[in-house]
Design an enzyme around this catalytic site. Structure first.
Site, PDB file in Angstrom:
ATOM      1  N   GLU A 280       0.844  -1.204   0.000  1.00 46.91           N
ATOM      2  CA  GLU A 280       0.000   0.000   0.000  1.00 46.91           C
ATOM      3  C   GLU A 280       0.876   1.251   0.000  1.00 46.91           C
ATOM      4  O   GLU A 280       1.977   1.244   0.548  1.00 46.91           O
ATOM      5  CB  GLU A 280      -0.928  -0.077   1.226  1.00 46.91           C
ATOM      6  CG  GLU A 280      -1.868   1.076   1.447  1.00 46.91           C
ATOM      7  CD  GLU A 280      -2.858   1.343   0.317  1.00 46.91           C
ATOM      8  OE1 GLU A 280      -2.398   1.580  -0.807  1.00 46.91           O
ATOM      9  OE2 GLU A 280      -4.070   1.365   0.593  1.00 46.91           O
ATOM     10  N   ASP A 281       0.393   2.309  -0.612  1.00 46.55           N
ATOM     11  CA  ASP A 281       1.144   3.564  -0.651  1.00 46.55           C
ATOM     12  C   ASP A 281       1.059   4.319   0.664  1.00 46.55           C
ATOM     13  O   ASP A 281       2.059   4.796   1.193  1.00 46.55           O
ATOM     14  CB  ASP A 281       0.665   4.458  -1.814  1.00 46.55           C
ATOM     15  CG  ASP A 281      -0.848   4.663  -1.817  1.00 46.55           C
ATOM     16  OD1 ASP A 281      -1.544   4.145  -0.918  1.00 46.55           O
ATOM     17  OD2 ASP A 281      -1.342   5.333  -2.743  1.00 46.55           O
TER      18      ASP A 281
ATOM     19  N   ASP B  38      -4.031   6.132   5.799  1.00 40.84           N
ATOM     20  CA  ASP B  38      -4.478   7.458   6.238  1.00 40.84           C
ATOM     21  C   ASP B  38      -5.537   7.254   7.334  1.00 40.84           C
ATOM     22  O   ASP B  38      -5.189   7.017   8.485  1.00 40.84           O
ATOM     23  CB  ASP B  38      -5.007   8.183   4.994  1.00 40.84           C
ATOM     24  CG  ASP B  38      -5.374   9.630   5.227  1.00 40.84           C
ATOM     25  OD1 ASP B  38      -4.790  10.274   6.107  1.00 40.84           O
ATOM     26  OD2 ASP B  38      -6.263  10.133   4.513  1.00 40.84           O
TER      27      ASP B  38
ATOM     28  N   PHE C 238      -1.297  16.598   2.951  1.00 39.20           N
ATOM     29  CA  PHE C 238      -1.660  15.818   1.773  1.00 39.20           C
ATOM     30  C   PHE C 238      -0.417  15.590   0.919  1.00 39.20           C
ATOM     31  O   PHE C 238       0.269  16.534   0.542  1.00 39.20           O
ATOM     32  CB  PHE C 238      -2.752  16.500   0.957  1.00 39.20           C
ATOM     33  CG  PHE C 238      -3.404  15.550   0.017  1.00 39.20           C
ATOM     34  CD1 PHE C 238      -4.385  14.676   0.474  1.00 39.20           C
ATOM     35  CD2 PHE C 238      -3.012  15.471  -1.309  1.00 39.20           C
ATOM     36  CE1 PHE C 238      -4.974  13.747  -0.379  1.00 39.20           C
ATOM     37  CE2 PHE C 238      -3.586  14.552  -2.176  1.00 39.20           C
ATOM     38  CZ  PHE C 238      -4.572  13.695  -1.700  1.00 39.20           C
TER      39      PHE C 238
ATOM     40  N   ARG D  36       1.343  11.873  -9.927  1.00 41.00           N
ATOM     41  CA  ARG D  36       1.830  10.515  -9.598  1.00 41.00           C
ATOM     42  C   ARG D  36       3.248  10.304 -10.079  1.00 41.00           C
ATOM     43  O   ARG D  36       3.990   9.491  -9.553  1.00 41.00           O
ATOM     44  CB  ARG D  36       0.945   9.447 -10.258  1.00 41.00           C
ATOM     45  CG  ARG D  36      -0.449   9.348  -9.687  1.00 41.00           C
ATOM     46  CD  ARG D  36      -1.105   8.052 -10.175  1.00 41.00           C
ATOM     47  NE  ARG D  36      -2.548   8.061 -10.019  1.00 41.00           N
ATOM     48  CZ  ARG D  36      -3.196   7.727  -8.906  1.00 41.00           C
ATOM     49  NH1 ARG D  36      -2.523   7.368  -7.837  1.00 41.00           N
ATOM     50  NH2 ARG D  36      -4.506   7.757  -8.849  1.00 41.00           N
TER      51      ARG D  36
HETATM   52  P1  IMP Z   1      -7.606   5.773   3.908  1.00 37.91           P
HETATM   53  O1  IMP Z   1      -8.763   4.858   3.594  1.00 37.91           O
HETATM   54  O2  IMP Z   1      -8.084   7.084   4.457  1.00 37.91           O
HETATM   55  O3  IMP Z   1      -6.564   5.131   4.813  1.00 37.91           O
HETATM   56  O4  IMP Z   1      -6.915   6.180   2.556  1.00 37.91           O
HETATM   57  C1  IMP Z   1      -6.528   5.221   1.681  1.00 37.91           C
HETATM   58  C2  IMP Z   1      -6.150   5.737   0.327  1.00 37.91           C
HETATM   59  O5  IMP Z   1      -6.392   7.124   0.137  1.00 37.91           O
HETATM   60  C3  IMP Z   1      -4.658   5.570   0.134  1.00 37.91           C
HETATM   61  O6  IMP Z   1      -4.362   4.270  -0.288  1.00 37.91           O
HETATM   62  C4  IMP Z   1      -4.374   6.612  -0.915  1.00 37.91           C
HETATM   63  O7  IMP Z   1      -4.595   6.076  -2.195  1.00 37.91           O
HETATM   64  C5  IMP Z   1      -5.360   7.713  -0.609  1.00 37.91           C
HETATM   65  N1  IMP Z   1      -4.707   8.759   0.204  1.00 37.91           N
HETATM   66  C6  IMP Z   1      -4.754   8.940   1.535  1.00 37.91           C
HETATM   67  N2  IMP Z   1      -3.998   9.985   1.930  1.00 37.91           N
HETATM   68  C7  IMP Z   1      -3.424  10.451   0.817  1.00 37.91           C
HETATM   69  C8  IMP Z   1      -2.493  11.535   0.560  1.00 37.91           C
HETATM   70  O8  IMP Z   1      -2.007  12.265   1.440  1.00 37.91           O
HETATM   71  N3  IMP Z   1      -2.154  11.696  -0.748  1.00 37.91           N
HETATM   72  C9  IMP Z   1      -2.631  10.933  -1.755  1.00 37.91           C
HETATM   73  N4  IMP Z   1      -3.477   9.927  -1.554  1.00 37.91           N
HETATM   74  C10 IMP Z   1      -3.880   9.684  -0.290  1.00 37.91           C
HETATM   75 MG    MG Z   2      -3.749   3.611  -2.064  1.00 43.22          MG
END
Ligand code: IMP
Ligand code: MG
Length: 215
Positions: free
Chosen positions: A139-140, A143, A192, A205
């Site tokens: 995973e990248d 959050d 962000f 990207r």
């Molecule tokens: P979560 O469900 O809030 O944990 O977010 C999951 C997905 O949201 C990550 O896998 C990212 O693809 C995207 N995401 C969350 N934070 C960021 C950020 O700071 N920049 C870009 N994409 C984000």
């Molecule tokens: Mg992601």
């Protein structure tokens, strides 16, 4: 201002401080005169480097070493979460010297901006059988944790032999649900992030560094 006279990213506890546009002007990073297809008038907000490509490379090396130690003699299935993980996945797997399978899954959680819609669904499913496999999710960023929690539950129901998570970045200040990250690259501040696969509205990207988007 830092000692080089280049403005630091406010409130960041890591390698911020190198103004991306300034470095681009100096020819230190690749950037066209109309970056990322934006008109100059819309070229704000500005990306500023938080994690350099060198720091990312060193961290990917460290993660690969940890993964090699744990998965030697196994033949895991690495599942990249599209789209954000594609660059990290590509760099990571070329450092792994054992048999492995590459899969991708695409989930939708975010709208076209910065905020999660909160509703997660599988947009592109796996093509391979997960049952009995050693599965490692790539995973990248974690959050709120909602996306990865959904994916962990989704995969657990398919009865893998083992299920672990490798995340390049973690933004714990935003967490809404607890997540265990088995292999973690960087803990990042509540900003962000873009670059190295991460997008804002499908842009940025392709940046080789991880940057903060500043208004
Ligand atoms: P979560 O469900 O809030 O944990 O977010 C999951 C997905 O949201 C990550 O896998 C990212 O693809 C995207 N995401 C969350 N934070 C960021 C950020 O700071 N920049 C870009 N994409 C984000
Ligand atoms: Mg992601």
């Amino acid at each position: 201002m830092c000692h080089q006279g280049i403005e630091r990213v406010q409130g960041l506890d890591r390698a911020g401080g190198k103004d991306y546009n300034r470095r681009a002007r100096l020819g230190k990073v690749a950037m066209s005169s109309k970056p990322f297809g934006l008109e100059p008038s819309r070229a704000k907000p500005k990306p500023r480097i938080l994690l350099t490509r060198d720091e990312i490379e060193a961290t990917v090396n460290r993660l690969a070493a940890e993964i090699k130690k744990d998965y030697r003699g196994k033949s895991p299935m690495l599942i990249g979460v599209l789209k954000g993980s594609f660059m990290f996945m590509a760099d990571l797997i070329r450092l792994l010297d054992f048999p492995l399978e590459v899969e991708f899954i695409r989930l939708s959680s975010y709208g076209r901006g910065r905020e999660s819609s909160g509703k997660i669904k599988v947009v592109q499913a796996l093509r391979s059988e997960v049952k009995g496999r050693d599965v490692l999710i790539i995973e990248d960023i974690v959050d709120t944790g909602l996306t990865i929690s959904f994916l962990l539950d989704y995969l657990r129901k398919k009865k893998p032999a083992s299920l672990k998570l490798c995340a390049l970045t973690d933004k714990p200040s935003r967490r809404q649900t607890p997540v265990t990250i088995d292999y973690l690259g960087f803990t990042v501040p509540n900003k962000f992030l873009i670059g190295y696969g991460l997008d804002w509205d499908e842009k940025f990207r392709n940046l080789p560094d991880i940057c903060v988007l500043e208004e």
